[in-house]
Design a protein around this motif. Structure first.
Motif, PDB file in Angstrom:
ATOM      1  N   GLN A 165       6.795 -23.609  55.459  1.00 56.95           N
ATOM      2  CA  GLN A 165       6.662 -23.810  53.557  1.00 56.95           C
ATOM      3  C   GLN A 165       6.127 -22.675  53.655  1.00 56.95           C
ATOM      4  O   GLN A 165       6.468 -22.667  52.582  1.00 56.95           O
ATOM      5  CB  GLN A 165       4.730 -24.480  53.674  1.00 56.95           C
ATOM      6  CG  GLN A 165       4.468 -24.632  52.229  1.00 56.95           C
ATOM      7  CD  GLN A 165       3.516 -26.050  52.297  1.00 56.95           C
ATOM      8  OE1 GLN A 165       2.298 -25.958  52.626  1.00 56.95           O
ATOM      9  NE2 GLN A 165       3.522 -25.997  50.814  1.00 56.95           N
ATOM     10  N   LYS A 173       8.994 -23.494  46.252  1.00 55.06           N
ATOM     11  CA  LYS A 173       8.297 -24.780  45.116  1.00 55.06           C
ATOM     12  C   LYS A 173       8.940 -25.960  45.837  1.00 55.06           C
ATOM     13  O   LYS A 173       8.987 -27.469  46.100  1.00 55.06           O
ATOM     14  CB  LYS A 173       7.206 -24.763  44.966  1.00 55.06           C
ATOM     15  CG  LYS A 173       5.724 -24.483  44.933  1.00 55.06           C
ATOM     16  CD  LYS A 173       5.028 -24.125  43.358  1.00 55.06           C
ATOM     17  CE  LYS A 173       3.893 -23.256  44.139  1.00 55.06           C
ATOM     18  NZ  LYS A 173       2.404 -23.547  43.057  1.00 55.06           N
ATOM     19  N   ALA A 174      10.328 -25.767  44.864  1.00 56.24           N
ATOM     20  CA  ALA A 174      11.097 -26.822  44.516  1.00 56.24           C
ATOM     21  C   ALA A 174      11.938 -27.258  45.850  1.00 56.24           C
ATOM     22  O   ALA A 174      11.709 -28.753  46.082  1.00 56.24           O
ATOM     23  CB  ALA A 174      11.831 -26.544  43.350  1.00 56.24           C
ATOM     24  N   THR A 175      12.240 -25.706  46.886  1.00 63.64           N
ATOM     25  CA  THR A 175      13.037 -27.420  47.682  1.00 63.64           C
ATOM     26  C   THR A 175      12.052 -27.545  48.490  1.00 63.64           C
ATOM     27  O   THR A 175      12.374 -28.959  49.307  1.00 63.64           O
ATOM     28  CB  THR A 175      13.487 -25.536  48.613  1.00 63.64           C
ATOM     29  OG1 THR A 175      14.506 -25.010  47.832  1.00 63.64           O
ATOM     30  CG2 THR A 175      14.466 -25.135  49.523  1.00 63.64           C
ATOM     31  N   TRP A 176      11.271 -27.371  48.981  1.00 63.70           N
ATOM     32  CA  TRP A 176       9.860 -27.585  49.882  1.00 63.70           C
ATOM     33  C   TRP A 176       9.741 -29.277  49.463  1.00 63.70           C
ATOM     34  O   TRP A 176       9.005 -30.002  49.899  1.00 63.70           O
ATOM     35  CB  TRP A 176       8.577 -27.114  50.155  1.00 63.70           C
ATOM     36  CG  TRP A 176       7.667 -27.674  51.139  1.00 63.70           C
ATOM     37  CD1 TRP A 176       6.073 -27.995  50.131  1.00 63.70           C
ATOM     38  CD2 TRP A 176       7.654 -27.442  52.426  1.00 63.70           C
ATOM     39  NE1 TRP A 176       5.825 -28.401  52.739  1.00 63.70           N
ATOM     40  CE2 TRP A 176       6.658 -27.651  52.453  1.00 63.70           C
ATOM     41  CE3 TRP A 176       9.158 -26.873  53.645  1.00 63.70           C
ATOM     42  CZ2 TRP A 176       6.426 -27.391  54.211  1.00 63.70           C
ATOM     43  CZ3 TRP A 176       8.513 -26.680  54.316  1.00 63.70           C
ATOM     44  CH2 TRP A 176       7.882 -27.278  55.247  1.00 63.70           C
ATOM     45  N   ALA A 177       9.467 -29.774  47.923  1.00 63.75           N
ATOM     46  CA  ALA A 177       8.830 -30.891  47.314  1.00 63.75           C
ATOM     47  C   ALA A 177       9.728 -31.646  48.176  1.00 63.75           C
ATOM     48  O   ALA A 177       8.938 -32.900  48.814  1.00 63.75           O
ATOM     49  CB  ALA A 177       9.382 -31.430  46.536  1.00 63.75           C
ATOM     50  N   SER A 178      10.884 -31.753  49.158  1.00 60.62           N
ATOM     51  CA  SER A 178      11.159 -33.059  50.650  1.00 60.62           C
ATOM     52  C   SER A 178      10.112 -32.809  51.388  1.00 60.62           C
ATOM     53  O   SER A 178      10.549 -33.944  51.778  1.00 60.62           O
ATOM     54  CB  SER A 178      13.214 -32.494  49.868  1.00 60.62           C
ATOM     55  OG  SER A 178      13.377 -31.834  50.864  1.00 60.62           O
ATOM     56  N   LEU A 219       7.347 -32.525  51.605  1.00 62.52           N
ATOM     57  CA  LEU A 219       5.549 -32.845  51.183  1.00 62.52           C
ATOM     58  C   LEU A 219       5.314 -34.312  51.894  1.00 62.52           C
ATOM     59  O   LEU A 219       4.270 -33.801  52.308  1.00 62.52           O
ATOM     60  CB  LEU A 219       5.504 -32.349  49.654  1.00 62.52           C
ATOM     61  CG  LEU A 219       4.881 -31.102  49.344  1.00 62.52           C
ATOM     62  CD1 LEU A 219       5.076 -30.961  48.071  1.00 62.52           C
ATOM     63  CD2 LEU A 219       3.855 -30.569  50.418  1.00 62.52           C
TER      64      LEU A 219
END
Length: 343
Positions: free
Chosen positions: A296, A301-306, A308
């Motif tokens: 992480q 944040k945007a890339t990691w949203a998938s 989560l």
């Protein structure tokens, strides 16, 4: 009824260490003497192990000249270098009953006592060389096969299955470890999500193998718990309804106490094994969770949203398994504390 293709019926499991020399190898000493009454060579082997854990052993046997030649043929088949080493055995020996040798060599002259003694020393040197070339296991089995235990070579199918399941679990753990090491090579989210898929499959394989292995470990104790409970109930029923004398009542009460102890011991073992199972799953999930938290930090944040949803699911799984582990440990500790207080 046709046999199942995966059935082990009729199979014999050979130990994977059946022909491996023990470490350190035992010291074998051979003594050969001529037994005139039997007309045969008396061969004795004394074993003195290098470690104190192994108790000294010894073997002995009587061998005619043809029998020694038969032994030599077997050893020479294992190590051809031994072929010319057997001392020449005379056709006639003092005290020998003759038999076939008397027919083949009716005029054979028996060697003197000194010559027989020298022949025995030569046979001792021969056996020493055979020990060096063929190894102790082979030599002892050729000479004293009837005195050797089968369990040195064969193991029960139950034991064989346990080793196989343990091996499957070890490989599943190693497979998960290898997948976890691939995270650092995934520099895009697409690549990382693919690694996560492989990791989830590896974890499921680990859970499957762990379940099978620990169920295998649990089964004997479950059987004992059930047997002990049934036996105790039968005893209590007999005490309640049967017309028994004082001695019989006392004996049955003692048996009931013994079965109670066996049941409690089985329960304690079941709880110990259960704790070990959840320790395996918690350890695996903890490693997966830790690695994902490190992942992480490498993405926005945007890339990691998938990723989560997987992280949240992983946290939930880890929490559940940890709770199960703690509950199992608590039950185990309570059982042990109760046993200590009872004693």
């Amino acid at each position: 009824m046709e046999p199942q293709p995966d059935s082990l019926e009729g199979w014999v499991a050979v130990r994977d260490t059946a022909f491996v020399e023990p470490q350190p190898p035992p010291r074998l000493r051979f003594l050969v003497g001529w037994n005139e009454a039997e007309g045969a060579f008396a061969v004795t082997c004394h074993c003195r192990a290098e470690t104190a854990e192994r108790a000294p052993q010894s073997w002995a046997g009587l061998f005619s000249a043809p029998a020694l030649r038969g032994v030599h043929r077997q050893l020479a088949a294992v190590c051809p270098r031994l072929e010319p080493a057997l001392p020449a055995l005379p056709p006639a020996l003092p005290g020998a009953s003759g038999g076939l040798w008397a027919v083949l060599f009716p005029g054979g002259v028996a060697p003197s006592e000194a010559e027989v003694a020298e022949l025995c020393r030569q046979l001792e040197r021969y056996l020493g060389w055979a020990l060096e070339l063929c190894g102790g296991r082979v030599l002892l089995d050729v000479l004293f096969a009837a005195d050797r235990r089968d369990d040195e070579y064969f193991e029960s199918l139950h034991e064989f299955r346990g080793k196989a399941l343990h091996g499957h679990l070890a490989r599943a753990k190693e497979a998960l470890r290898r997948v976890l090491q691939q995270h650092k090579n995934a520099d895009t989210m697409v690549a990382l999500m693919k690694v996560y898929e492989e990791e989830d499959e590896a974890y499921q394989d680990l859970v499957t193998m762990a379940t099978q292995f620990y169920q295998y470990l649990l089964q004997p104790f479950r059987d004992m718990r059930e047997l002990a409970t049934l036996c105790k109930l039968e005893i209590l029923k007999s005490l309640q309804y049967d017309n028994l004398g004082p001695k019989r009542v006392a004996a049955l009460q003692k048996d009931a106490e013994e079965w109670t102890k066996r049941a409690e011991s089985a329960v304690c073992s079941i709880q110990d094994i259960t704790v070990k199972y959840f320790k395996e799953t918690v350890k695996a999930l903890s490693a997966m969770h830790k690695q994902m938290e490190q992942d992480q930090e490498r993405f926005g944040k945007a890339t990691w949203a998938s990723a989560l949803p997987r992280l949240e699911n992983l946290r939930c799984m880890l929490a559940k398994e940890t709770l199960q582990h703690l509950r199992a440990r608590e039950l185990c500790l309570k059982q042990k504390r109760a046993a200590i207080q009872k004693n």
